[in-house]
Scaffold this active site. Structure first.
Site, PDB file in Angstrom:
ATOM      1  N   ASP A  94      -5.400  -3.490  -2.982  1.00  0.00           N
ATOM      2  CA  ASP A  94      -4.493  -3.195  -1.874  1.00  0.00           C
ATOM      3  C   ASP A  94      -3.800  -4.428  -1.290  1.00  0.00           C
ATOM      4  OD1 ASP A  94      -3.367  -2.216   0.605  1.00  0.00           O
ATOM      5  OD2 ASP A  94      -4.722  -0.513   0.413  1.00  0.00           O
TER       6      ASP A  94
ATOM      7  N   SER B 197       0.819  -1.199   0.000  1.00  0.00           N
ATOM      8  CA  SER B 197       0.000   0.000   0.000  1.00  0.00           C
ATOM      9  C   SER B 197       0.863   1.263   0.000  1.00  0.00           C
ATOM     10  CB  SER B 197      -0.951  -0.052   1.200  1.00  0.00           C
ATOM     11  OG  SER B 197      -2.025   0.844   1.041  1.00  0.00           O
TER      12      SER B 197
END
Length: 336
Positions: free
Chosen positions: A183, A69
């Site tokens: 993600d 991320s």
């Protein structure tokens, strides 16, 4: 092909030999390779910049970087020599500018298309490829539908970063090499396993959520008339989203639900993964007062990251010294 750099994982065990570290030559067989793991945590990820500054000042330059991320974004920019540009951008962010960077839409798979942010990355990173970076780098993403943990170790750097921060429901997933990716923090928020698989002998990780432990427990047969006052660590984030966080009925709004769900999931997964493969040293910035989407508080986050790194510098040096002595006993004997 871009797919050549992918590794399918099950609980952190690589199954693709192409992500294995290169064989050491006689010249570097005794040199310890330092791995740096940068965890996910949205706006709290600006703290990674402070950590990197302190490590650089101490002469500790990582040989391997793995990120999830926001950790992938900071790590990728550092590996590409663009950390200063990223920091300058972060320090200029205001609430108004952040809103201007978000291309909201209702027809996509998320609330935000992400094209404006992608263009900013393109301006600085251009057509850089991961395999051409001076540091061995991996961006962790999650494959939609299958839940596979994907290690992006080859191909376009910007694509790999965009895929790793595509938070479900917020950003549209990113299609890379025939896969829809989102993600990486969903499956591996602090990817220590990745750094070790890429050849790191010693691993320092930055856990953005170490100070934000959710004291979850089991409540059996709760009383139907029990009144529970909810306490959240995301008040700043909820204020940022305004009225979308609470409904007239008193029930939480969609933003509040997504924020708390992400915090709970990331906390549980981080604890599980780190218990199975702990780092040699953990950096734990004090960030519990920073909301997930308070990107305008970059200066504060960077300083807190630097403070946390300074606290553990003696530990890092001690671990490196002990490991170096164990690997090179002859050199130690000569020094004595």
């Amino acid at each position: 092909m871009l797919l050549d750099g992918f590794a399918r994982l099950a609980f952190g065990h690589a199954t693709d030999p192409r992500v294995a570290p290169p064989k050491a030559t006689h010249a570097d067989s005794r040199r310890l390779r330092l791995g740096l793991v940068l965890g996910g945590g949205a706006a709290r990820g600006w703290a990674h910049i402070g950590v990197l500054h302190v490590l650089e000042e101490a002469g500790l330059r990582p040989d391997v970087i793995a990120g999830s991320s926001i950790g992938a974004v900071v790590g990728g920019c550092y590996a590409a020599g663009k950390l200063a540009a990223l920091e300058a951008f972060a320090r200029t962010l205001t609430k108004r500018r952040i809103m201007g960077l978000l291309d909201f839409h209702i027809a996509g798979s998320g609330l935000i298309g992400g094209d404006r942010l992608r263009k900013l990355l393109d301006m600085d990173l251009g057509d850089q490829r991961i395999e051409d970076l001076g540091i061995r780098f991996a961006s962790v993403a999650t494959e939609l539908t299958t839940g596979h943990e994907i290690w992006l170790t080859r191909g376009a750097l910007v694509e790999a970063l965009a895929a790793s921060y595509a938070l479900p429901g917020i950003f549209d997933p990113v299609r890379v090499g025939g896969r829809w990716l989102m993600d990486g923090a969903l499956v591996n928020p602090v990817p220590v396993t990745v750094a070790r698989a890429l050849g790191a002998d010693l691993v320092v990780c930055v856990n953005l959520n170490a100070e934000i432990r959710l004291r979850g427990t089991v409540i059996q047969t709760p009383a139907p008339d029990e009144v529970v006052e909810a306490v959240s660590e995301e008040q700043g984030t909820r204020r940022f989203f305004g009225g979308a966080t609470k409904r007239r009925s008193g029930a939480p709004g969609i933003a509040a639900v997504m924020i708390d769900a992400f915090n709970i999931t990331q906390d549980r997964i981080s604890r599980s993964r780190l218990a199975g493969d702990p780092p040699d040293v953990m950096v734990a910035p004090k960030l519990q007062q920073i909301g997930l989407f308070e990107f305008h508080r970059a200066a504060e986050c960077i300083e807190r990251g630097a403070e946390a790194a300074r606290r553990v510098l003696p530990d890092i040096r001690e671990v490196l010294g002990a490991a170096s002595a164990a690997r090179n006993p002859d050199a130690q004997a000569v020094a004595m």
